[in-house]
Design an enzyme around this catalytic site. Sequence first.
Site, mmCIF file in Angstrom:
data_model
loop_
_atom_site.group_PDB
_atom_site.id
_atom_site.type_symbol
_atom_site.label_atom_id
_atom_site.label_comp_id
_atom_site.label_asym_id
_atom_site.label_seq_id
_atom_site.Cartn_x
_atom_site.Cartn_y
_atom_site.Cartn_z
ATOM 1 N N SER A 199 -38.759 -4.259 -17.783
ATOM 2 C CA SER A 199 -38.292 -3.675 -19.049
ATOM 3 C C SER A 199 -36.821 -4.030 -19.222
ATOM 4 C CB SER A 199 -38.440 -2.154 -19.000
ATOM 5 O OG SER A 199 -37.714 -1.550 -20.047
ATOM 6 N N TYR B 100 -37.004 5.736 -14.506
ATOM 7 C CA TYR B 100 -37.569 4.524 -15.126
ATOM 8 C C TYR B 100 -36.674 3.312 -14.845
ATOM 9 C CZ TYR B 100 -39.945 1.656 -18.633
ATOM 10 O OH TYR B 100 -40.669 0.660 -19.276
HETATM 11 N N1 NAP Z 1 -43.771 -0.032 -24.940
HETATM 12 C C1 NAP Z 1 -42.528 -0.391 -24.684
HETATM 13 O O1 NAP Z 1 -41.610 -0.251 -25.524
HETATM 14 C C2 NAP Z 1 -42.174 -1.022 -23.355
HETATM 15 C C3 NAP Z 1 -40.885 -1.546 -23.210
HETATM 16 C C4 NAP Z 1 -40.536 -2.129 -21.994
HETATM 17 C C5 NAP Z 1 -41.453 -2.206 -20.966
HETATM 18 N N2 NAP Z 1 -42.704 -1.679 -21.143
HETATM 19 C C6 NAP Z 1 -43.634 -1.787 -20.019
HETATM 20 O O2 NAP Z 1 -44.812 -2.430 -20.465
HETATM 21 C C7 NAP Z 1 -45.930 -1.951 -19.726
HETATM 22 C C8 NAP Z 1 -47.002 -1.452 -20.693
HETATM 23 O O3 NAP Z 1 -46.419 -0.411 -21.472
HETATM 24 P P1 NAP Z 1 -47.163 0.236 -22.731
HETATM 25 O O4 NAP Z 1 -46.088 0.657 -23.652
HETATM 26 O O5 NAP Z 1 -48.261 -0.639 -23.204
HETATM 27 O O6 NAP Z 1 -47.734 1.561 -22.035
HETATM 28 P P2 NAP Z 1 -49.060 2.419 -22.316
HETATM 29 O O7 NAP Z 1 -49.456 2.334 -23.722
HETATM 30 O O8 NAP Z 1 -48.823 3.769 -21.709
HETATM 31 O O9 NAP Z 1 -50.141 1.647 -21.414
HETATM 32 C C9 NAP Z 1 -50.002 1.649 -20.020
HETATM 33 C C10 NAP Z 1 -51.225 1.019 -19.398
HETATM 34 O O10 NAP Z 1 -51.087 1.107 -17.963
HETATM 35 C C11 NAP Z 1 -52.261 1.706 -17.434
HETATM 36 N N3 NAP Z 1 -51.938 2.450 -16.227
HETATM 37 C C12 NAP Z 1 -51.056 3.464 -16.077
HETATM 38 N N4 NAP Z 1 -51.093 3.921 -14.819
HETATM 39 C C13 NAP Z 1 -52.011 3.172 -14.161
HETATM 40 C C14 NAP Z 1 -52.519 3.174 -12.840
HETATM 41 N N5 NAP Z 1 -52.084 4.056 -11.917
HETATM 42 N N6 NAP Z 1 -53.463 2.257 -12.502
HETATM 43 C C15 NAP Z 1 -53.923 1.378 -13.417
HETATM 44 N N7 NAP Z 1 -53.485 1.338 -14.675
HETATM 45 C C16 NAP Z 1 -52.550 2.230 -15.041
HETATM 46 C C17 NAP Z 1 -52.802 2.599 -18.559
HETATM 47 O O11 NAP Z 1 -54.189 2.768 -18.459
HETATM 48 P P3 NAP Z 1 -54.954 4.020 -17.791
HETATM 49 O O12 NAP Z 1 -54.209 5.255 -18.193
HETATM 50 O O13 NAP Z 1 -56.333 3.888 -18.332
HETATM 51 O O14 NAP Z 1 -54.895 3.751 -16.312
HETATM 52 C C18 NAP Z 1 -52.503 1.724 -19.770
HETATM 53 O O15 NAP Z 1 -53.532 0.765 -19.948
HETATM 54 C C19 NAP Z 1 -45.395 -0.856 -18.792
HETATM 55 O O16 NAP Z 1 -45.132 -1.422 -17.529
HETATM 56 C C20 NAP Z 1 -44.092 -0.446 -19.467
HETATM 57 O O17 NAP Z 1 -43.158 0.098 -18.565
HETATM 58 C C21 NAP Z 1 -43.083 -1.079 -22.303
#
Ligand code: NAP
Length: 252
Positions: free
Chosen positions: A134, A147
């Site tokens: 991130s 985080y």
């Molecule tokens: N959205 C943003 O603005 C942003 C910015 C920078 C970085 N990121 C990074 O991008 C990635 C995806 O973020 P997102 O915004 O798409 O988040 P999200 O909508 O919360 O999706 C997270 C995904 O990770 C899975 N997950 C969580 N815990 C898990 C576990 N213990 N085992 C297996 N799967 C797991 C969840 O599925 P289940 O709950 O079904 O397991 C879900 O599919 C993350 O690493 C986040 O830190 C996001």
Amino acid sequence: MTHLWITGASQGIGRAVALAAAARGWTVSATARSAAGLENLAAESGGRIQAFPGDITDRAGLAAVVAAIEAQRGPIDIAVLNAGTHEPTDGAAFDAAVYDHLIKVNLTGTVNSLAAVLPGFTQRRAGRVALVSSVAAYRGLPKAGAYCASKAAVTALAESLRFDLAAVGVTVQVVHPGFVRTPLTDRNRFAMPSLIEPDEAAAHILAGLTSSRFEIAFPRGFISMLKLLRLLPYRLYFPLVARRTGVSSGFE
Ligand SMILES: NC(=O)c1ccc[n+]([C@@H]2O[C@H](COP(=O)([O-])OP(=O)(O)OC[C@H]3O[C@@H](n4cnc5c(N)ncnc54)[C@H](OP(=O)(O)O)[C@@H]3O)[C@@H](O)[C@H]2O)c1
């Protein structure tokens, strides 16, 4: 045909990347804890995406998931280690449990995913792995100690592995997204600058996965601004970020 394994594919960025890769004709194996979310994704892809539920915090279970994927669908060419989570933290009301949780999912979960996929990659002397970190890895931000710490560790891990694995023919990349509208960021109660949609994030990630770049960072203008912030000395960094984020005490 390219075989992509992606974690965190049941929603958000991971789901969009899985669909974009499938639309390119790639074979996609998708992992997350929610079997229902993955089945819904697989149905939407018309068969190119197959669901392999698993929890990245379970090292042995995840290794078994990857073994099943490779037995059924052949060797993985690209692994996108995207699963992760976020919870705000207030250092003035310090709660070690939140740190444990975020480090367990974001850092140890990534390590477990590497442990599952790298033996095959190094044995074949081929493969590409992208660690989703991130922009919060760039510098410490207010109310995000757990985080930022977990993601800074993921970025450092990717940098270090880039050296070690190049020697055995394996490519390592890091992904630094800015704000993307997902169920994770829908919880944020502040205005998110330069917010983009998951499809746009997926297009950036797919373009990065087919390039030789180490860092896949987007959107560009926001990243440039944050990289400038990264260069500021602390005496300028703290008051500027405190002012911009509404954290006032101590820095006037
Ligand atoms: N959205 C943003 O603005 C942003 C910015 C920078 C970085 N990121 C990074 O991008 C990635 C995806 O973020 P997102 O915004 O798409 O988040 P999200 O909508 O919360 O999706 C997270 C995904 O990770 C899975 N997950 C969580 N815990 C898990 C576990 N213990 N085992 C297996 N799967 C797991 C969840 O599925 P289940 O709950 O079904 O397991 C879900 O599919 C993350 O690493 C986040 O830190 C996001």
